[in-house]
Scaffold this motif. Structure first.
Motif, PDB file in Angstrom:
ATOM      1  N   VAL A  72     -20.056  31.189  36.716  1.00 40.45           N
ATOM      2  CA  VAL A  72     -20.926  31.542  37.978  1.00 40.45           C
ATOM      3  C   VAL A  72     -19.897  32.762  37.599  1.00 40.45           C
ATOM      4  O   VAL A  72     -18.705  32.616  38.523  1.00 40.45           O
ATOM      5  N   HIS A  73     -20.624  34.139  37.607  1.00 40.24           N
ATOM      6  CA  HIS A  73     -19.180  35.522  37.537  1.00 40.24           C
ATOM      7  C   HIS A  73     -20.152  35.445  39.060  1.00 40.24           C
ATOM      8  O   HIS A  73     -21.166  36.332  39.105  1.00 40.24           O
ATOM      9  N   THR A  74     -19.445  35.849  40.354  1.00 44.73           N
ATOM     10  CA  THR A  74     -19.956  36.387  41.199  1.00 44.73           C
ATOM     11  C   THR A  74     -19.288  37.490  41.742  1.00 44.73           C
ATOM     12  O   THR A  74     -18.277  37.788  41.098  1.00 44.73           O
ATOM     13  N   PRO A  75     -19.691  38.507  42.443  1.00 43.24           N
ATOM     14  CA  PRO A  75     -19.456  39.721  42.481  1.00 43.24           C
ATOM     15  C   PRO A  75     -18.402  40.177  42.717  1.00 43.24           C
ATOM     16  O   PRO A  75     -17.594  38.893  43.993  1.00 43.24           O
TER      17      PRO A  75
ATOM     18  N   ALA B 145     -25.746  29.850  45.641  1.00 42.24           N
ATOM     19  CA  ALA B 145     -27.005  30.249  45.919  1.00 42.24           C
ATOM     20  C   ALA B 145     -27.272  29.446  44.321  1.00 42.24           C
ATOM     21  O   ALA B 145     -28.232  29.592  43.876  1.00 42.24           O
ATOM     22  N   PHE B 146     -26.189  30.019  43.755  1.00 45.65           N
ATOM     23  CA  PHE B 146     -26.752  29.341  42.359  1.00 45.65           C
ATOM     24  C   PHE B 146     -26.554  27.808  42.266  1.00 45.65           C
ATOM     25  O   PHE B 146     -27.950  27.262  41.328  1.00 45.65           O
ATOM     26  N   ALA B 147     -26.077  27.348  42.505  1.00 47.01           N
ATOM     27  CA  ALA B 147     -25.741  25.597  42.777  1.00 47.01           C
ATOM     28  C   ALA B 147     -27.882  25.517  43.412  1.00 47.01           C
ATOM     29  O   ALA B 147     -28.226  24.384  42.672  1.00 47.01           O
TER      30      ALA B 147
ATOM     31  N   THR C 292     -17.028  29.415  40.213  1.00 44.89           N
ATOM     32  CA  THR C 292     -16.424  30.362  39.857  1.00 44.89           C
ATOM     33  C   THR C 292     -14.810  30.523  39.371  1.00 44.89           C
ATOM     34  O   THR C 292     -14.486  29.322  39.601  1.00 44.89           O
ATOM     35  N   PHE C 293     -14.693  31.426  39.048  1.00 43.43           N
ATOM     36  CA  PHE C 293     -13.313  31.483  38.465  1.00 43.43           C
ATOM     37  C   PHE C 293     -12.939  32.779  38.454  1.00 43.43           C
ATOM     38  O   PHE C 293     -13.312  33.425  36.989  1.00 43.43           O
ATOM     39  N   GLY C 294     -12.178  33.536  39.465  1.00 47.72           N
ATOM     40  CA  GLY C 294     -12.050  35.268  39.584  1.00 47.72           C
ATOM     41  C   GLY C 294     -11.248  35.672  40.376  1.00 47.72           C
ATOM     42  O   GLY C 294     -10.736  34.659  41.706  1.00 47.72           O
TER      43      GLY C 294
END
Length: 461
Positions: free
Chosen positions: A156-159, A214-216, A224-226
């Motif tokens: 998931v790409h989180t903001p 929220a996505f889980a 996430t990885f960012g």
């Protein structure tokens, strides 16, 4: 047109190849009576490929003026090497000089300190050390995705721009289009962020955790990885203002399941790098940290010992060790305490169940009412490498936690909705990507595992 072959593939060839084309940058050149030896590197591996340039080449006079740093394209025949130290070399029948480099090129054939190389961060990937660091960085990122994808996690790409401070530390970079010289004001004289681009105060993210939760709550297992950002005015070797985080989040998972996964990924990454970056790790073990390989094996081969925070404090107090920072119940463990725990226990350590006062609002309150389900994984040389918790899934308890941390639950309505509609026990952790890189390379300064480090007063490149 002949497709180029990487230096790595050329050196690993099973048989002679003719013709072959290689390209890269000159590391060294030395002349013999009738030919020149050129050491060529293209960044694909640590080793150089030797090029034999004979004096009948039409541009041989220009070849003799090649200096370190120049770029060339070589066409010729890959043959068994007559010299020691390499299996293959290329006998050139054509050398195109693409870009010259004069004697001001700063990476001459001599040792350079990391401090000097930080000043030329745009050129340091051409050095042996930093070529190895950034190849390992690339492989580590791949292995992280591989680990989670193999286990059914969804990426998931989180903001990056957010309106919330997940950690509550207040060390945030503000994102704004407000004119600093003439900001809009409210009637009370405060800056009117309702006139800002997002109609409210916004910041660079310190964590993707809340959004991952929220996505889980829909996809069960996500990660996430960012990039993440902290406006922390710290100039230590362990802190950077821009760094990368790996943050898995799992529905229907308690603290024990969380610790299991965190311990598993640390061991998995060690094994992957031992298998796929042996050459680079060999350089680190020779020139950076002679204990590196033994320390990696130490963490891989031994089971993590799980110690409650209370017991960890008792062990530190009874140690007789003189620490720089005090050891008291209710205080966070410092790096020196974490390193002592894992080094003296003769195994990697997971500390869990911390006092609620020193942990963020989202961690699940234990039945004792005093501690929360936090956990930190500690390894020798680094200390904490993973931090996480079981999250508070009970709506009323989470709201009480927020108020205790002087937060307004109304600002986190969407986050509280996750507890209103089908709440489940869930857990996750953060693995600092650069912290892991420091551990697996032995490189002691975070500035040297980031391509272009962002630290206080430093955003030059």
């Amino acid at each position: 047109m002949l497709s180029p072959t990487s230096v790595k593939d050329a050196l690993q060839s099973a048989a002679p190849v003719a013709p072959i084309q290689v390209q890269g940058w000159v590391r060294t050149r030395r002349d013999s009576k009738d030919f020149s030896f050129i050491e060529l590197n293209d960044g694909s591996c640590l080793r150089n490929l030797q090029i034999i340039a004979e004096n009948w080449l039409p541009n041989y006079a220009d070849v003799q003026h090649l200096t370190t740093g120049a770029s060339i394209i070589v066409r010729g025949e890959l043959v068994a090497s007559q010299g020691k130290g390499q299996n293959w070399e290329v006998v050139a029948d054509k050398i195109d000089i693409v870009g010259g480099a004069d004697d001001t090129y700063p990476l001459q054939k001599k040792g350079h300190t990391p401090e000097f190389l930080r000043e030329i961060a745009h050129l340091r990937p051409r050095s042996n050390l930093f070529g190895c660091v950034f190849r390992v960085r690339s492989r580590l990122a791949f292995a992280i995705h591989q680990f989670f994808q193999e286990r059914g996690f969804i990426y998931v790409h989180t903001p990056i721009i957010t309106g919330s401070d997940c950690e509550g530390a207040g060390e945030l970079f503000r994102v704004t289009t407000i004119d600093a010289k003439n900001p809009p004001r409210t009637q009370s004289g405060e800056i009117d962020y309702a006139k800002d681009f997002f109609l409210r105060p916004t910041y660079l993210t310190v964590s993707g955790q809340l959004e991952a939760e929220a996505f889980a709550s829909a996809l069960s297992k996500v990660y996430t990885f960012g990039p993440t950002f902290r406006a922390e005015n710290s100039n230590t070797s362990r802190h950077s203002n821009e760094f990368w985080m790996i943050e898995p989040e799992m529905a229907f998972c308690d603290l024990n399941g969380n610790m299991d996964l965190a311990e598993e990924i640390v061991k998995y990454l060690i094994v992957d790098l031992r298998e796929n970056c042996a050459e680079e790790l060999g350089l680190f073990a020779k020139f950076v940290d002679k204990e590196l390989l033994a320390r990696l094996d130490f963490v891989f081969e031994r089971k993590f010992r799980r110690i409650p925070y209370t017991e960890a404090i008792e062990l530190l107090k009874k140690s007789g060790e003189k620490f720089e920072f005090p050891v008291e119940y209710g205080l966070n463990l410092q790096s020196e305490h974490e390193r002592w725990l894992t080094e003296k226990q003769k195994c990697p350590v997971t500390v869990f169940n911390y006092p609620k006062e020193i942990k963020p609002f989202y961690m699940r309150l234990n039945d004792d009412g005093k501690t929360v389900t936090a956990m930190d994984l500690l390894v020798p040389g680094i200390g904490e490498i993973v931090g996480g918790s079981q999250r508070e899934e009970r709506l009323e308890v989470l709201e009480a936690n927020m108020r205790r941390h002087k937060m307004d639950p109304a600002d986190y309505k969407w986050y509280l909705d996750l507890r209103r509609y089908g709440t489940v026990p869930h857990s996750g952790f953060g693995l600092g990507f650069e912290r892991m890189l420091m551990f697996v390379t032995g490189v002691s300064n975070i500035r040297d595992v980031i391509p272009f480090a962002r630290t206080p007063g430093s955003a030059e490149f």
